[in-house]
Enzyme design. Structure first.
Site, PDB file in Angstrom:
ATOM      1  N   GLN A   5       0.857  -1.187   0.000  1.00 26.33           N
ATOM      2  CA  GLN A   5       0.000   0.000   0.000  1.00 26.33           C
ATOM      3  C   GLN A   5       0.892   1.236   0.000  1.00 26.33           C
ATOM      4  OE1 GLN A   5      -1.618   1.852   3.591  1.00 26.33           O
ATOM      5  NE2 GLN A   5      -3.578   1.012   2.977  1.00 26.33           N
ATOM      6  N   GLY A   6       0.779   2.058  -1.017  1.00 31.68           N
ATOM      7  CA  GLY A   6       1.625   3.255  -1.114  1.00 31.68           C
ATOM      8  C   GLY A   6       0.837   4.517  -0.836  1.00 31.68           C
ATOM      9  N   TYR A   7       0.495   4.709   0.436  1.00 33.42           N
ATOM     10  CA  TYR A   7      -0.282   5.896   0.807  1.00 33.42           C
ATOM     11  C   TYR A   7       0.598   6.905   1.560  1.00 33.42           C
ATOM     12  CZ  TYR A   7      -4.813   3.697  -0.301  1.00 33.42           C
ATOM     13  OH  TYR A   7      -5.882   3.118  -0.907  1.00 33.42           O
ATOM     14  N   SER A   8       0.999   6.522   2.784  1.00 36.54           N
ATOM     15  CA  SER A   8       1.662   7.495   3.656  1.00 36.54           C
ATOM     16  C   SER A   8       3.017   7.909   3.096  1.00 36.54           C
ATOM     17  CB  SER A   8       1.879   6.890   5.037  1.00 36.54           C
ATOM     18  OG  SER A   8       0.655   6.580   5.636  1.00 36.54           O
TER      19      SER A   8
ATOM     20  N   SER B  35       4.077  -1.819   4.563  1.00 37.06           N
ATOM     21  CA  SER B  35       4.227  -3.165   5.119  1.00 37.06           C
ATOM     22  C   SER B  35       4.644  -4.148   4.039  1.00 37.06           C
ATOM     23  CB  SER B  35       2.906  -3.642   5.729  1.00 37.06           C
ATOM     24  OG  SER B  35       2.528  -2.781   6.758  1.00 37.06           O
TER      25      SER B  35
ATOM     26  N   GLU C 248     -10.578  -1.161   4.877  1.00 39.76           N
ATOM     27  CA  GLU C 248      -9.633  -1.332   5.975  1.00 39.76           C
ATOM     28  C   GLU C 248     -10.319  -1.084   7.312  1.00 39.76           C
ATOM     29  OE1 GLU C 248      -5.115  -0.206   6.913  1.00 39.76           O
ATOM     30  OE2 GLU C 248      -6.330   1.519   6.407  1.00 39.76           O
TER      31      GLU C 248
END
Lengths: 359, 394
Positions: B121-124, B156, B239
């Site tokens: 997951q490439g969010y933050s 992660s 989520e």
């Protein structure tokens, strides 16, 4: 799975809520709070007419023949509105007669209790905060001699169910003639208490289990506390949406928003806990005693916390007598102490959980 | 009020039990091929990937929360493999089903469901935590490719993932929320650098990921240019519904009671100590309240009714539960809390394993929307208080 209220239960909550919004707006509530005896006969009659006072009395004796869950969800609404009067002791006395009275006693008392024509109460506590049946020492004889403490509305009561040594229950009819009442300055003036003294007071034994009566009161206190906590939150949210400081409503400030969010998250999940405790009382005997103790301990504590937090959230106005939030603050103190405080019931939960056995 | 699942569902439970008895034994857990074969059979039987169409490798079952719950209970009871864990199945697949182009669904969902590829997951980003819409990793369309430069963080398992779904600023002149696109990236290419972050536990499960002229095809975008924020909401929704499971905390509480049985206070088993008993009962009050609260929410969802503000509170409620459990566990394990749990061959890990719960309870308070963000959401969406004028709480 259907862990939700039935349409009838929701409708019952709505109709009780409607009555109380009309009969018990805040100025009227404060008038009763400040009155001599804390008992508004008009309100009492209206509750009786609606069936609130006889929910668990069977239909044959003039009641509605419903269960603890129904009584609990109604009690939540009464708690929400801060309803003053002898309700709690009255419902408990009616339950004791339903559970352990003989036919003649039921026929004599239940119909009149159901419509509010007469008032019932229970005399349980003895000195030393002795609320639990195994702590009672008053000898259970045909003529009672001794004392009970913190009895709800004994001066108005037409009958009194009294807990006696060994965990039994006896019935005193027309206590005004045979019981000496010592009024007390009740902190929660919506639930007036007094000490009572028996001097050769005539009493007749009741069947039924005092433990069951205790569990019923614990569930009702939990339900009342949930309703009261919800009211505290609603009042604080209303205030936060109208009160302005620094050019905006104070509910926009994160400090207050987070405080109220914390209280709401502390209280709101507990609705299911009192529902289940009531359901267990009705239908899950193995879980009933433990869940009644857990629900009362947990929710009375949540109510007191919510009342304290929301009093602070209001600022100075909530520290005045004329602003009614203190009514719920004091009801929270009552719900926490009546029938034994939080630590007492947590200790009982621990005992009933079998934690000490190997697992 | 009826807490049983009813005749139909108890019959279904028997069916699930019979299936498991016939197809799974605990020994199979050590053999990856048997695990995969079991998943395929369980999917064919309609127990796994229920909301994914058959053509993408799912079992395409009608939505039925209670059946899903029965399956979860029966599979967990014998530790039979459930759906593949990870962001791919949990987050990307629902997002593609909701917002993806059909070729994207066909290309990406089947191998993800089979466990052949996983997704990061490439969010933050270092400067975009709670204020996620401030992402600065930029994507520029050059010819038929996006060129991506920037950095993601808290990613992660990135070193194990083939792909990433990422929020990338593609419209630098548009307002904050309208300038983001949802891009899919192949992490196996030059210009991608994964650097593990050592966590407070001493372990490394998440990473920093650096992009230096990383390329991805022009059509590896989910939704349209500038719609990435809305697309990601679909994912975050999935989520957030995944956190709040009372069963997890019931198990943790049972373990806590066991610790109280096996540790001492004042020369006696701690479980006999009145203070320990009081604190256990306090925690159980919160635990049972949350448990019946989730039953109520489940029932109301089944009946098509809105459970109300409590739905905004679940994450904060379980976070607080974890904190209460951590606090009492620390008290009970005493000097074992002086040790870092180290997992190596030949080393016995004792009660210091509770330090993982201690740290984990802090992780829960941060991941997936910090507790302070949750308080904004409860205050604004749950209680109806005015929105913070500067914030993007939702």
């Amino acid at each position: 799975m259907n862990f939700d209220l039935s349409e009838e239960q929701s409708a019952l909550q709505d109709s009780v809520g409607r009555l109380l919004r009309n009969e018990l707006e805040q100025t009227r509530l404060l008038e009763i709070f400040d009155s001599e005896d804390g008992h508004d006969v008009r309100l009492w009659r209206a509750l009786g007419k609606l069936g609130v006072l006889g929910l668990m009395i069977d239909e044959k004796h003039g009641g509605t023949g419903l269960k603890m869950l129904d009584a609990a969800v109604v009690t939540e609404i009464l708690g929400y509105h801060g309803t003053p009067g002898p309700y709690l002791g009255h419902v408990a006395a009616a339950l004791a007669i339903s559970l352990g009275g003989n036919d003649a006693q039921k026929e004599r008392w239940l119909p009149r209790l159901a419509d509010g024509d007469c008032v019932g109460t229970v005399a349980l506590a003895e000195s030393g905060d002795a609320w639990q049946p195994d702590e009672w020492a008053l000898p259970g004889q045909a003529a009672l001699n001794g004392a009970k403490r913190n009895v709800l509305y004994p001066g108005q009561a037409d009958l009194m169910v009294v807990g006696v040594a060994g965990g039994g229950l006896v019935l005193v009819e027309n206590p005004a003639q045979s019981v000496e009442v010592t009024p007390l300055p009740s902190l929660d003036a919506t639930r007036r208490i007094a000490h009572v003294t028996f001097r050769d007071t005539p009493a007749v034994p009741l069947g039924g289990s005092a433990g069951r009566l205790r569990d019923a009161l614990l569930v009702l206190l939990a339900a009342d506390a949930f309703g009261g906590a919800r009211r505290c939150i609603d009042m604080a949210v209303d205030y936060a949406l109208t009160r302005e400081q620094f050019g905006q409503v104070i509910g926009a400030f994160q400090g207050l928003k987070h405080q109220l969010a914390n209280v709401a998250a502390d209280v709101e999940p507990a609705r299911g806990l009192y529902w289940y405790a009531a359901h267990a009382y009705d239908a899950v005997p193995d879980d009933a005693e433990r869940m009644a103790a857990l629900a009362k301990a947990h929710i009375a504590e949540r109510f007191l916390h919510a009342a304290r937090e929301t009093t602070q959230a209001h600022g100075g106005i909530a520290y005045t007598w004329e602003f009614p939030l203190h009514v719920w603050l004091k009801r929270a103190v009552f719900d926490r102490a009546y029938m034994g405080s939080t630590s007492v019931h947590r200790a009982r939960v621990a005992d009933l959980s079998g934690w000490a056995q190997a697992g | 009020m009826d807490l049983s699942y009813g005749v139909e569902y108890e019959a279904f439970r028997e069916e699930v039990r019979a299936f498991i008895a016939e197809n799974w034994s605990r020994r199979d857990a050590r053999d990856p091929q048997r695990v995969t074969a079991f998943r395929l059979r369980a999917t064919a039987a309609g127990y796994l990937y229920r909301n994914i169409p058959r053509r993408f490798g799912g079992s395409e079952q009608p939505a039925d929360v209670l059946r899903a719950q029965v399956i979860h209970e029966e599979f967990s009871a014998v530790r039979a493999p459930m759906e593949i864990a990870g962001n791919g199945v949990r987050m990307l697949v629902p997002t593609l089903l909701e917002c993806g182009a059909s070729w994207q669904q066909e290309k990406f969902i089947p191998p993800t469901v089979r466990g052949e590829v996983d997704w990061a997951q490439g969010y933050s980003e270092p400067g975009s935590g709670s204020d996620l819409a401030s992402v600065r990793t930029r994507g520029e369309l050059v010819g038929d490719e996006w060129i991506v430069n920037g950095q993601k963080i808290w990613t992660s398992r990135a070193q194990l993932c083939r792909y990433m779904f990422a929020l990338v600023r593609t419209e630098p002149d548009a307002p904050k929320h309208q300038g983001i696109s949802y891009l899919l990236l192949d992490l196996h290419q030059p210009g991608v650098t994964v650097r593990p972050l050592k966590q407070i536990t001493g372990q490394s499960t998440f990473n920093e990921v650096f992009f230096d002229d990383v390329r991805t095809p022009a059509d590896w975008i989910v939704g349209r240019r500038g719609e990435g924020w809305q697309v990601s909401r679909a994912t975050l929704k999935h989520e957030r519904t995944g956190i709040g499971n009372a069963e997890t905390y019931l198990e943790q509480f049972a373990k806590l009671v066991n610790v109280a049985r096996s540790t001492a206070r004042n020369g006696r088993p701690a479980i006999e100590d009145p203070i320990v008993r009081d604190r256990l009962a306090e925690i159980e009050g919160y635990l049972q309240a949350h448990r019946y609260s989730t039953f109520r929410q489940l029932s109301m969802n089944l009946a098509g009714r809105n459970p109300g503000p409590v739905t905004t509170m679940n994450k904060l409620v379980v976070t607080n539960l974890g904190h209460l459990i951590a606090a009492l566990a620390q008290e009970l394990i005493g000097d074992a809390s002086l040790l870092l749990p180290v997992y190596e061959p030949g080393r016995k890990v004792g009660n210091e394993r509770w330090m993982n719960q201690f740290f984990g309870s802090l992780g829960i308070a941060i991941a997936g929307g910090t507790s302070n963000i949750q308080r904004n959401i409860i205050g604004e969406r749950g209680l109806g208080l005015p929105r913070d004028r500067t914030g993007d709480a939702s």
